[in-house]
Motif scaffolding. Structure first.
Motif, PDB file in Angstrom:
ATOM      1  N   PRO A   1      13.669   6.806  -4.530  1.00 41.71           N
ATOM      2  CA  PRO A   1      12.211   6.627  -4.507  1.00 41.71           C
ATOM      3  C   PRO A   1      11.710   6.295  -5.900  1.00 41.71           C
ATOM      4  O   PRO A   1      12.420   6.497  -6.891  1.00 41.71           O
ATOM      5  N   PRO A   2      10.435   5.829  -6.031  1.00 43.67           N
ATOM      6  CA  PRO A   2       9.527   5.513  -4.937  1.00 43.67           C
ATOM      7  C   PRO A   2       9.391   4.016  -4.703  1.00 43.67           C
ATOM      8  O   PRO A   2       8.718   3.589  -3.786  1.00 43.67           O
ATOM      9  N   ALA A   3       9.972   3.170  -5.561  1.00 39.50           N
ATOM     10  CA  ALA A   3       9.767   1.728  -5.464  1.00 39.50           C
ATOM     11  C   ALA A   3      10.627   1.139  -4.355  1.00 39.50           C
ATOM     12  O   ALA A   3      11.710   1.645  -4.045  1.00 39.50           O
ATOM     13  N   VAL A   4      10.139   0.037  -3.763  1.00 37.88           N
ATOM     14  CA  VAL A   4      10.908  -0.635  -2.720  1.00 37.88           C
ATOM     15  C   VAL A   4      12.106  -1.364  -3.320  1.00 37.88           C
ATOM     16  O   VAL A   4      13.066  -1.697  -2.622  1.00 37.88           O
ATOM     17  N   LEU A   5      12.096  -1.592  -4.649  1.00 34.31           N
ATOM     18  CA  LEU A   5      13.232  -2.158  -5.359  1.00 34.31           C
ATOM     19  C   LEU A   5      13.276  -1.510  -6.738  1.00 34.31           C
ATOM     20  O   LEU A   5      12.429  -1.790  -7.594  1.00 34.31           O
TER      21      LEU A   5
ATOM     22  N   ALA B   1       0.806  -1.214   0.000  1.00 36.77           N
ATOM     23  CA  ALA B   1       0.000   0.000   0.000  1.00 36.77           C
ATOM     24  C   ALA B   1       0.841   1.266   0.000  1.00 36.77           C
ATOM     25  O   ALA B   1       0.431   2.299  -0.531  1.00 36.77           O
ATOM     26  N   LEU B   2       2.024   1.198   0.609  1.00 37.93           N
ATOM     27  CA  LEU B   2       2.839   2.397   0.770  1.00 37.93           C
ATOM     28  C   LEU B   2       4.244   2.151   0.228  1.00 37.93           C
ATOM     29  O   LEU B   2       5.180   1.923   0.989  1.00 37.93           O
ATOM     30  N   PRO B   3       4.406   2.159  -1.105  1.00 37.28           N
ATOM     31  CA  PRO B   3       5.742   1.975  -1.657  1.00 37.28           C
ATOM     32  C   PRO B   3       6.698   3.013  -1.078  1.00 37.28           C
ATOM     33  O   PRO B   3       6.354   4.170  -0.903  1.00 37.28           O
ATOM     34  N   THR B   4       7.909   2.584  -0.765  1.00 36.35           N
ATOM     35  CA  THR B   4       8.866   3.463  -0.126  1.00 36.35           C
ATOM     36  C   THR B   4      10.126   3.500  -0.966  1.00 36.35           C
ATOM     37  O   THR B   4      10.127   3.109  -2.125  1.00 36.35           O
ATOM     38  N   GLU B   5      11.205   3.980  -0.378  1.00 44.33           N
ATOM     39  CA  GLU B   5      12.448   4.071  -1.135  1.00 44.33           C
ATOM     40  C   GLU B   5      13.036   2.696  -1.384  1.00 44.33           C
ATOM     41  O   GLU B   5      12.736   1.733  -0.687  1.00 44.33           O
ATOM     42  N   CYS B   6      13.891   2.621  -2.387  1.00 41.12           N
ATOM     43  CA  CYS B   6      14.525   1.357  -2.748  1.00 41.12           C
ATOM     44  C   CYS B   6      15.385   0.868  -1.591  1.00 41.12           C
ATOM     45  O   CYS B   6      16.181   1.629  -1.026  1.00 41.12           O
ATOM     46  N   GLY B   7      15.228  -0.410  -1.265  1.00 43.84           N
ATOM     47  CA  GLY B   7      16.004  -0.976  -0.171  1.00 43.84           C
ATOM     48  C   GLY B   7      17.477  -1.082  -0.476  1.00 43.84           C
ATOM     49  O   GLY B   7      18.293  -1.222   0.441  1.00 43.84           O
ATOM     50  N   GLY B   8      17.842  -1.010  -1.762  1.00 41.78           N
ATOM     51  CA  GLY B   8      19.242  -1.127  -2.125  1.00 41.78           C
ATOM     52  C   GLY B   8      19.979   0.189  -2.201  1.00 41.78           C
ATOM     53  O   GLY B   8      21.037   0.352  -1.596  1.00 41.78           O
ATOM     54  N   CYS B   9      19.421   1.151  -2.946  1.00 39.34           N
ATOM     55  CA  CYS B   9      20.128   2.413  -3.178  1.00 39.34           C
ATOM     56  C   CYS B   9      19.434   3.615  -2.553  1.00 39.34           C
ATOM     57  O   CYS B   9      19.985   4.721  -2.568  1.00 39.34           O
TER      58      CYS B   9
ATOM     59  N   ALA C   1      11.502  -5.326   5.206  1.00 37.38           N
ATOM     60  CA  ALA C   1      11.084  -4.953   3.851  1.00 37.38           C
ATOM     61  C   ALA C   1      10.716  -6.233   3.097  1.00 37.38           C
ATOM     62  O   ALA C   1      11.459  -6.724   2.245  1.00 37.38           O
ATOM     63  N   LEU C   2       9.532  -6.757   3.414  1.00 35.80           N
ATOM     64  CA  LEU C   2       9.146  -8.066   2.900  1.00 35.80           C
ATOM     65  C   LEU C   2       8.818  -8.054   1.413  1.00 35.80           C
ATOM     66  O   LEU C   2       8.749  -9.116   0.797  1.00 35.80           O
ATOM     67  N   ALA C   3       8.616  -6.877   0.841  1.00 34.41           N
ATOM     68  CA  ALA C   3       8.404  -6.803  -0.601  1.00 34.41           C
ATOM     69  C   ALA C   3       9.650  -7.218  -1.382  1.00 34.41           C
ATOM     70  O   ALA C   3       9.574  -7.463  -2.585  1.00 34.41           O
ATOM     71  N   LEU C   4      10.784  -7.319  -0.696  1.00 27.30           N
ATOM     72  CA  LEU C   4      12.018  -7.751  -1.346  1.00 27.30           C
ATOM     73  C   LEU C   4      12.145  -9.268  -1.407  1.00 27.30           C
ATOM     74  O   LEU C   4      13.054  -9.783  -2.077  1.00 27.30           O
TER      75      LEU C   4
ATOM     76  N   LEU D   1      20.135  -4.453   0.479  1.00 26.03           N
ATOM     77  CA  LEU D   1      18.895  -5.185   0.251  1.00 26.03           C
ATOM     78  C   LEU D   1      18.711  -6.293   1.278  1.00 26.03           C
ATOM     79  O   LEU D   1      17.617  -6.480   1.823  1.00 26.03           O
ATOM     80  N   LEU D   2      19.773  -7.042   1.562  1.00 27.31           N
ATOM     81  CA  LEU D   2      19.670  -8.116   2.544  1.00 27.31           C
ATOM     82  C   LEU D   2      19.371  -7.572   3.934  1.00 27.31           C
ATOM     83  O   LEU D   2      18.555  -8.135   4.671  1.00 27.31           O
ATOM     84  N   LEU D   3      20.015  -6.478   4.299  1.00 28.68           N
ATOM     85  CA  LEU D   3      19.766  -5.895   5.613  1.00 28.68           C
ATOM     86  C   LEU D   3      18.353  -5.316   5.708  1.00 28.68           C
ATOM     87  O   LEU D   3      17.694  -5.429   6.751  1.00 28.68           O
ATOM     88  N   ALA D   4      17.877  -4.696   4.624  1.00 32.39           N
ATOM     89  CA  ALA D   4      16.519  -4.142   4.643  1.00 32.39           C
ATOM     90  C   ALA D   4      15.491  -5.253   4.813  1.00 32.39           C
ATOM     91  O   ALA D   4      14.515  -5.113   5.558  1.00 32.39           O
ATOM     92  N   HIS D   5      15.699  -6.367   4.137  1.00 36.80           N
ATOM     93  CA  HIS D   5      14.772  -7.491   4.241  1.00 36.80           C
ATOM     94  C   HIS D   5      14.843  -8.133   5.618  1.00 36.80           C
ATOM     95  O   HIS D   5      13.818  -8.407   6.254  1.00 36.80           O
ATOM     96  N   LYS D   6      16.047  -8.359   6.105  1.00 37.90           N
ATOM     97  CA  LYS D   6      16.219  -9.091   7.360  1.00 37.90           C
ATOM     98  C   LYS D   6      15.884  -8.237   8.579  1.00 37.90           C
ATOM     99  O   LYS D   6      15.123  -8.662   9.458  1.00 37.90           O
ATOM    100  N   GLU D   7      16.445  -7.038   8.644  1.00 41.03           N
ATOM    101  CA  GLU D   7      16.373  -6.257   9.874  1.00 41.03           C
ATOM    102  C   GLU D   7      15.275  -5.200   9.873  1.00 41.03           C
ATOM    103  O   GLU D   7      14.797  -4.821  10.938  1.00 41.03           O
ATOM    104  N   ARG D   8      14.868  -4.733   8.695  1.00 33.36           N
ATOM    105  CA  ARG D   8      13.858  -3.670   8.654  1.00 33.36           C
ATOM    106  C   ARG D   8      12.518  -4.165   8.138  1.00 33.36           C
ATOM    107  O   ARG D   8      11.608  -3.362   7.929  1.00 33.36           O
TER     108      ARG D   8
END
Length: 281
Positions: free
Chosen positions: A23-27, A12-20, A77-80, A68-75
């Motif tokens: 904005p606005p996509a999560v990837l 529902a709320l796309p955010t900044e890219c988990g890698g770089c 960011a399940l869209a990753l 990307l791995l840290l965003a998925h694991k620790e924050r």
């Protein structure tokens, strides 16, 4: 926040890219391409711990991939999960070698065994990142014609300290004897091509300990590229228990066999998403 609520929030709320961070996509397209165009290769940490299976990694652990791995694991960011799971599937595919989905598949399904996280870490994060990615990877492999499923048969039998900051020797000491196969877990592995999966390899201590736990459950010693289990199985869902047919004959020591033999049909392998750049062959 529970995992399904995080999933809905990401949609529902796309955010900044988990890698770089763009904005606005999560990837973003650039970071997605880093994973999709990766060429998985064999990796070897130096020093290489005894008992480490052959490990294949999709990408170097640096910059965007690390983020990307840290965003998925620790924050959370399940869209990753989808993109990371697809990269893991590529590493598994590379490690299977010739006959990935063809004649070799008659030897049994590919069984992805996640390296378990500490229970306290799972509670803190609200999800198990490696298991999530393993489920996605198994689905991608099935769509590619490779019979694959996930078997979460490993668990921690004693607490371990945080690995951050530990050198290779201290990591091995910290993890020595820390994992075991759950009761009945060996039956879920029988007849399969076993691939240990994790998000990252650094010193290799976690994967070596996971492989040791599998061998201990089978009552075998480690030798390079040594088969651990051998047997027949019937395919099924991850939650459905499968097991070998009773086999009679001689054990590896020549003694009469008294019960069911649980031996994997090929050597244990391992696959990860990322590894240090200097560990790639």
């Amino acid at each position: 926040m529970r995992g399904w609520m995080r999933d809905l929030t990401d949609l529902a709320l796309p955010t900044e890219c988990g890698g770089c961070g763009s904005p606005p996509a999560v990837l973003c397209a650039r970071c997605r391409a880093l994973l999709e165009r990766a060429e998985p290769r064999r990796v070897r940490p130096v020093p290489e711990p005894p008992g480490l299976p052959a490990v294949y990694a999709a990408a170097p652990y640096a910059r965007e991939v690390r983020a990307l791995l840290l965003a998925h694991k620790e924050r959370g960011a399940l869209a990753l999960t989808g993109a990371l799971g697809a990269a893991l599937a590529g590493a598994v595919w590379a490690g299977l070698g010739p006959g990935r989905g063809g004649a070799e598949s008659r030897a049994g399904p590919v069984i992805l065994v996640p390296v378990p996280s500490a229970r306290r870490a799972v509670r803190r994060r609200g999800h198990d990142p490696v298991r999530r990615m393993a489920v996605v990877a198994a689905g991608r492999l099935r769509r590619a014609g490779v019979p694959a499923r996930v078997a979460g048969v490993l668990r921690q039998r004693r607490p371990v300290v945080d690995q951050a900051g530990l050198d290779a020797r201290r990591r091995r000491e910290n993890l020595a004897g820390a994992l075991e196969v759950r009761a009945g877990g060996a039956q879920l592995l029988a007849g399969g091509r076993i691939v240990l999966v994790d998000d990252l390899i650094t010193t290799g201590a976690s994967l070596a300990e996971a492989a040791r736990a599998l061998r201990a459950a089978a009552g075998t010693r480690w030798e390079p590229d040594m088969p651990v289990y051998r047997g027949a199985t019937r395919e099924g869902r991850e939650e459905r228990q499968t097991g070998p047919r009773a086999q009679r004959g001689k054990s590896v020591h020549g003694a009469p066999e008294k019960g069911t033999v649980n031996i994997i049909g090929s050597a244990v392998r391992a696959a990860v998403i990322a590894a240090p750049r200097d560990s790639f062959e």
